[in-house]
Motif scaffolding. Sequence first.
Motif, PDB file in Angstrom:
ATOM      1  N   THR A  49       0.834  -1.201   0.000  1.00 62.87           N
ATOM      2  CA  THR A  49       0.000   0.000   0.000  1.00 62.87           C
ATOM      3  C   THR A  49       0.867   1.248   0.000  1.00 62.87           C
ATOM      4  OG1 THR A  49      -1.793  -1.147   1.148  1.00 62.87           O
ATOM      5  CG2 THR A  49      -1.786   1.266   1.282  1.00 62.87           C
ATOM      6  N   TRP A  50       1.896   1.257   0.834  1.00 59.06           N
ATOM      7  CA  TRP A  50       2.818   2.398   0.893  1.00 59.06           C
ATOM      8  C   TRP A  50       3.534   2.601  -0.438  1.00 59.06           C
ATOM      9  CZ3 TRP A  50       3.799   6.595   3.594  1.00 59.06           C
ATOM     10  CH2 TRP A  50       5.026   7.232   3.438  1.00 59.06           C
ATOM     11  N   ARG A  51       4.031   1.499  -1.011  1.00 60.59           N
ATOM     12  CA  ARG A  51       4.754   1.610  -2.288  1.00 60.59           C
ATOM     13  C   ARG A  51       3.852   2.207  -3.373  1.00 60.59           C
ATOM     14  NH1 ARG A  51       9.338  -2.319  -3.574  1.00 60.59           N
ATOM     15  NH2 ARG A  51      10.173  -2.840  -1.537  1.00 60.59           N
ATOM     16  N   THR A  52       2.613   1.783  -3.414  1.00 58.17           N
ATOM     17  CA  THR A  52       1.669   2.330  -4.385  1.00 58.17           C
ATOM     18  C   THR A  52       1.428   3.807  -4.108  1.00 58.17           C
ATOM     19  OG1 THR A  52       0.599   0.180  -4.637  1.00 58.17           O
ATOM     20  CG2 THR A  52      -0.675   2.120  -5.318  1.00 58.17           C
ATOM     21  N   LEU A  53       1.284   4.157  -2.850  1.00 59.50           N
ATOM     22  CA  LEU A  53       0.998   5.532  -2.455  1.00 59.50           C
ATOM     23  C   LEU A  53       2.124   6.486  -2.830  1.00 59.50           C
ATOM     24  CD1 LEU A  53      -1.219   7.089  -0.887  1.00 59.50           C
ATOM     25  CD2 LEU A  53       0.084   6.627   1.189  1.00 59.50           C
ATOM     26  N   VAL A  54       3.365   6.036  -2.726  1.00 58.82           N
ATOM     27  CA  VAL A  54       4.507   6.923  -3.003  1.00 58.82           C
ATOM     28  C   VAL A  54       5.116   6.675  -4.383  1.00 58.82           C
ATOM     29  CG1 VAL A  54       5.038   7.241  -0.565  1.00 58.82           C
ATOM     30  CG2 VAL A  54       6.185   5.424  -1.847  1.00 58.82           C
ATOM     31  N   SER A  55       4.453   5.897  -5.205  1.00 62.55           N
ATOM     32  CA  SER A  55       5.016   5.545  -6.517  1.00 62.55           C
ATOM     33  C   SER A  55       5.219   6.756  -7.424  1.00 62.55           C
ATOM     34  CB  SER A  55       4.144   4.507  -7.216  1.00 62.55           C
ATOM     35  OG  SER A  55       2.862   5.044  -7.480  1.00 62.55           O
ATOM     36  N   ASP A  56       4.500   7.843  -7.180  1.00 59.67           N
ATOM     37  CA  ASP A  56       4.647   9.044  -7.995  1.00 59.67           C
ATOM     38  C   ASP A  56       5.708   9.998  -7.437  1.00 59.67           C
ATOM     39  OD1 ASP A  56       3.281   9.792  -5.719  1.00 59.67           O
ATOM     40  OD2 ASP A  56       1.818  11.055  -6.774  1.00 59.67           O
ATOM     41  N   SER A  57       6.407   9.592  -6.404  1.00 61.80           N
ATOM     42  CA  SER A  57       7.413  10.436  -5.772  1.00 61.80           C
ATOM     43  C   SER A  57       8.628  10.593  -6.676  1.00 61.80           C
ATOM     44  CB  SER A  57       7.842   9.809  -4.441  1.00 61.80           C
ATOM     45  OG  SER A  57       8.907  10.529  -3.889  1.00 61.80           O
ATOM     46  N   PRO A  58       9.229  11.801  -6.717  1.00 59.54           N
ATOM     47  CA  PRO A  58      10.403  12.013  -7.567  1.00 59.54           C
ATOM     48  C   PRO A  58      11.653  11.292  -7.051  1.00 59.54           C
ATOM     49  CG  PRO A  58       9.909  13.989  -6.309  1.00 59.54           C
ATOM     50  CD  PRO A  58       8.797  13.012  -6.042  1.00 59.54           C
ATOM     51  N   THR A  59      11.697  10.981  -5.766  1.00 57.10           N
ATOM     52  CA  THR A  59      12.843  10.249  -5.220  1.00 57.10           C
ATOM     53  C   THR A  59      12.385   8.865  -4.781  1.00 57.10           C
ATOM     54  OG1 THR A  59      12.467  11.168  -3.020  1.00 57.10           O
ATOM     55  CG2 THR A  59      14.039  12.317  -4.428  1.00 57.10           C
ATOM     56  N   PRO A  60      13.194   7.864  -4.982  1.00 57.64           N
ATOM     57  CA  PRO A  60      12.792   6.512  -4.604  1.00 57.64           C
ATOM     58  C   PRO A  60      12.588   6.390  -3.103  1.00 57.64           C
ATOM     59  CG  PRO A  60      15.054   6.539  -5.415  1.00 57.64           C
ATOM     60  CD  PRO A  60      14.530   7.922  -5.533  1.00 57.64           C
ATOM     61  N   LYS A  61      11.571   5.657  -2.733  1.00 59.04           N
ATOM     62  CA  LYS A  61      11.273   5.400  -1.329  1.00 59.04           C
ATOM     63  C   LYS A  61      11.555   3.931  -1.063  1.00 59.04           C
ATOM     64  CE  LYS A  61       9.620   9.565  -1.034  1.00 59.04           C
ATOM     65  NZ  LYS A  61      10.413  10.637  -0.534  1.00 59.04           N
ATOM     66  N   LEU A  62      12.475   3.672  -0.173  1.00 58.65           N
ATOM     67  CA  LEU A  62      12.870   2.301   0.106  1.00 58.65           C
ATOM     68  C   LEU A  62      12.034   1.726   1.242  1.00 58.65           C
ATOM     69  CD1 LEU A  62      16.698   2.892  -0.135  1.00 58.65           C
ATOM     70  CD2 LEU A  62      15.181   1.987  -1.898  1.00 58.65           C
ATOM     71  N   THR A  63      11.689   0.456   1.123  1.00 58.21           N
ATOM     72  CA  THR A  63      10.855  -0.187   2.132  1.00 58.21           C
ATOM     73  C   THR A  63      11.408  -1.561   2.476  1.00 58.21           C
ATOM     74  OG1 THR A  63       9.394  -1.275   0.541  1.00 58.21           O
ATOM     75  CG2 THR A  63       8.773   0.943   1.223  1.00 58.21           C
ATOM     76  N   TRP A  64      11.166  -1.969   3.714  1.00 57.20           N
ATOM     77  CA  TRP A  64      11.478  -3.326   4.147  1.00 57.20           C
ATOM     78  C   TRP A  64      10.424  -3.769   5.150  1.00 57.20           C
ATOM     79  CZ3 TRP A  64      15.866  -0.086   3.644  1.00 57.20           C
ATOM     80  CH2 TRP A  64      16.759  -0.483   2.651  1.00 57.20           C
ATOM     81  N   THR A  65      10.180  -5.056   5.173  1.00 55.77           N
ATOM     82  CA  THR A  65       9.314  -5.653   6.186  1.00 55.77           C
ATOM     83  C   THR A  65      10.169  -6.523   7.088  1.00 55.77           C
ATOM     84  OG1 THR A  65       7.354  -5.607   4.775  1.00 55.77           O
ATOM     85  CG2 THR A  65       7.352  -7.198   6.562  1.00 55.77           C
ATOM     86  N   PHE A  66       9.998  -6.342   8.391  1.00 52.57           N
ATOM     87  CA  PHE A  66      10.764  -7.082   9.390  1.00 52.57           C
ATOM     88  C   PHE A  66       9.854  -8.034  10.155  1.00 52.57           C
ATOM     89  CE2 PHE A  66      13.215  -3.299   8.547  1.00 52.57           C
ATOM     90  CZ  PHE A  66      14.521  -3.765   8.538  1.00 52.57           C
ATOM     91  N   ASP A  67      10.436  -9.106  10.674  1.00 52.18           N
ATOM     92  CA  ASP A  67       9.695 -10.109  11.432  1.00 52.18           C
ATOM     93  C   ASP A  67       9.200  -9.603  12.778  1.00 52.18           C
ATOM     94  OD1 ASP A  67       9.759 -12.257   9.617  1.00 52.18           O
ATOM     95  OD2 ASP A  67      11.797 -12.781  10.233  1.00 52.18           O
ATOM     96  N   CYS A  68       9.882  -8.603  13.330  1.00 52.26           N
ATOM     97  CA  CYS A  68       9.510  -8.076  14.647  1.00 52.26           C
ATOM     98  C   CYS A  68      10.124  -6.685  14.819  1.00 52.26           C
ATOM     99  CB  CYS A  68       9.966  -9.013  15.763  1.00 52.26           C
ATOM    100  SG  CYS A  68      11.746  -9.307  15.775  1.00 52.26           S
ATOM    101  N   THR A  69       9.658  -5.973  15.829  1.00 55.63           N
ATOM    102  CA  THR A  69      10.134  -4.623  16.095  1.00 55.63           C
ATOM    103  C   THR A  69      11.618  -4.604  16.407  1.00 55.63           C
ATOM    104  OG1 THR A  69       7.947  -4.073  16.961  1.00 55.63           O
ATOM    105  CG2 THR A  69       9.730  -2.556  17.487  1.00 55.63           C
ATOM    106  N   SER A  70      12.096  -5.578  17.182  1.00 61.99           N
ATOM    107  CA  SER A  70      13.518  -5.559  17.538  1.00 61.99           C
ATOM    108  C   SER A  70      14.414  -5.685  16.307  1.00 61.99           C
ATOM    109  CB  SER A  70      13.849  -6.636  18.576  1.00 61.99           C
ATOM    110  OG  SER A  70      13.594  -7.916  18.077  1.00 61.99           O
ATOM    111  N   ASP A  71      14.014  -6.470  15.312  1.00 58.93           N
ATOM    112  CA  ASP A  71      14.803  -6.554  14.078  1.00 58.93           C
ATOM    113  C   ASP A  71      14.837  -5.206  13.349  1.00 58.93           C
ATOM    114  OD1 ASP A  71      15.398  -9.199  14.511  1.00 58.93           O
ATOM    115  OD2 ASP A  71      14.152  -9.973  12.883  1.00 58.93           O
TER     116      ASP A  71
END
Length: 158
Positions: A107-129
């Motif tokens: 959802t985030w990637r779609t939302l920022v897909s029109d951004s002039p600068t790339p937005k990097l994302t990652w999904t983690f298994d838990c908050t501590s990671d």
Amino acid sequence: QVIERPAVTLYLDGAHTVRSVRACVKWFQTTSEDEFSRGTVVRVLLFNCMGGRDPLPLLSEIKTLNISYALFCPNLASLQPERFEDQTSLNTTHGSDMKVCRQNESTWRTLVSDSPTPKLTWTFDCTSDALVWLFNGRDPLVESRDLGLPSLPDALAN
């Protein structure tokens, strides 16, 4: 709440409605203004939205903050349940929670897909990671280990 640590300042808010996220965005802009005026700052979002809520309206409000990195994780402090036994959810599985996190990331990637600068994302298994990745050995209170992901840019390390 604002927590200042070596090389990283955390701005914490548990907003979970559009109205409270909107208030959080205003609070963040006001509270962090001085820090951003002093030099190069990288904005990192750590997002968690579980329980069947639609993340789009919440993330739409946050989009205005020009986030550089968006991290997604379930409502799980650690993958070591013995460390946080009171935070173990018996209502969902880790697999189903991770599926929700990946949907939030999409959802985030779609939302920022029109951004002039790339937005990097990652999904983690838990908050501590996510925090291990964020601090990247720059804080003695946060363990340092390789998660197999690229590090934050040098701007954050200074």
